[in-house]
Design a protein around this motif. Structure first.
Motif, short mmCIF file in Angstrom:
data_model
loop_
_atom_site.label_atom_id
_atom_site.label_comp_id
_atom_site.label_asym_id
_atom_site.label_seq_id
_atom_site.Cartn_x
_atom_site.Cartn_y
_atom_site.Cartn_z
N THR A 42 25.59 30.97 66.29
CA THR A 42 24.75 29.69 66.83
C THR A 42 24.05 29.76 68.25
OG1 THR A 42 26.75 28.82 67.53
CG2 THR A 42 26.13 28.03 65.57
N PRO A 43 22.87 30.83 68.02
CA PRO A 43 22.41 31.26 69.46
C PRO A 43 21.78 30.28 70.36
CG PRO A 43 20.69 31.53 67.88
CD PRO A 43 22.03 31.25 66.96
N TRP A 118 21.51 39.12 64.38
CA TRP A 118 20.41 39.24 64.99
C TRP A 118 19.18 38.90 63.75
CZ3 TRP A 118 19.47 38.55 69.76
CH2 TRP A 118 20.39 39.12 70.65
N GLU A 119 19.62 39.34 62.50
CA GLU A 119 18.52 39.32 61.41
C GLU A 119 18.37 37.77 61.15
OE1 GLU A 119 20.40 41.15 58.12
OE2 GLU A 119 20.50 43.00 59.25
N ASP A 120 19.29 36.70 61.53
CA ASP A 120 18.72 35.28 61.46
C ASP A 120 18.02 34.77 62.75
OD1 ASP A 120 20.08 35.56 59.10
OD2 ASP A 120 21.87 34.69 59.94
N ILE A 121 18.01 35.61 63.75
CA ILE A 121 17.40 35.18 65.05
C ILE A 121 15.92 35.77 65.00
CG2 ILE A 121 17.66 35.15 67.50
CD1 ILE A 121 20.39 35.32 67.19
N PHE A 122 16.16 37.09 64.71
CA PHE A 122 14.59 37.78 64.86
C PHE A 122 14.31 38.56 63.59
CE2 PHE A 122 15.91 38.19 69.66
CZ PHE A 122 15.27 37.23 70.03
N ASP A 123 13.27 38.59 63.03
CA ASP A 123 12.77 39.51 61.78
C ASP A 123 13.10 40.69 62.50
OD1 ASP A 123 10.33 40.11 63.04
OD2 ASP A 123 9.54 38.47 61.96
N GLU A 124 12.79 41.76 61.38
CA GLU A 124 12.74 43.10 61.86
C GLU A 124 11.50 43.69 62.58
OE1 GLU A 124 12.95 47.46 59.56
OE2 GLU A 124 12.88 45.71 58.15
N ASP A 125 10.50 43.18 62.52
CA ASP A 125 9.29 43.55 63.26
C ASP A 125 9.72 43.00 64.81
OD1 ASP A 125 8.06 44.66 61.20
OD2 ASP A 125 6.64 42.82 60.69
N LYS A 126 10.20 41.98 65.02
CA LYS A 126 10.31 41.43 66.57
C LYS A 126 11.47 42.24 67.06
CE LYS A 126 10.00 38.37 69.61
NZ LYS A 126 9.02 38.28 70.73
#
Length: 169
Positions: A42-43, A118-126
């Protein structure tokens, strides 16, 4: 003595045997990983409380929480008063997501910046972009070397050796 000083005396002790320090850090890194995994679920929720309350919340001892607060402080939107922190000091864990990710990369903490949360926060490219930005920010690039017969960089039209390079030793 403030908690931070106690933590640093213990974690960076020059008199402790290497085995004890290695066990301390191995144990700390495992607990740190668990805390970050929980925070990243829950960032956008700012976790607040006293140092003692947060230690209890994450099932760690006061010294581990102190080390954690020391480590995350540079990634917080509002820094905690870690230098004079005691058990009853109110602290917050409201972190800047991009800054936290970059600081984990800067610290070489692959066990943290590779957490699947982190995958739910930023996509792989980000994540790749943030990783690249951080790595590039740590790279020192030298300017182009000016040789004696090159035009002077000041724009005078003279050769470097006859202009700004005349007094260079």
């Amino acid at each position: 003595m403030a908690l931070l000083q106690q933590w640093r005396d213990m974690a960076y002790s020059e008199t402790a045997d290497k085995g004890s320090l290695q066990r301390l850090w191995t144990d700390y890194f495992a607990k740190e990983k668990d805390i970050y995994a929980e925070l990243l679920k829950t960032p956008d929720t700012v976790v607040k409380g006293t140092v003692k309350e947060l230690a209890d919340k994450y099932s760690v001892d006061i010294m581990t929480m102190t080390g954690f607060l020391d480590g995350i402080n540079d990634s917080l939107k509002k820094a905690n008063p870690i230098e004079e922190m005691e058990e009853d000091t109110k602290v917050n864990l409201g972190f800047d997501k991009e800054l936290l990710y970059k600081n984990m990369v800067a610290a070489g903490a692959d066990w943290l910046y590779n957490l699947h949360e982190w995958e739910d926060i930023f996509d792989e490219d980000k994540r790749k972009e943030l990783y690249r930005e951080q790595k590039q920010s740590m790279t020192v690039r030298k300017g182009k070397k000016v040789y004696p017969n090159d035009p002077c960089p000041c724009g005078s039209g003279k050769k470097y050796k006859k202009c700004c390079g005349r007094n260079a030793s």
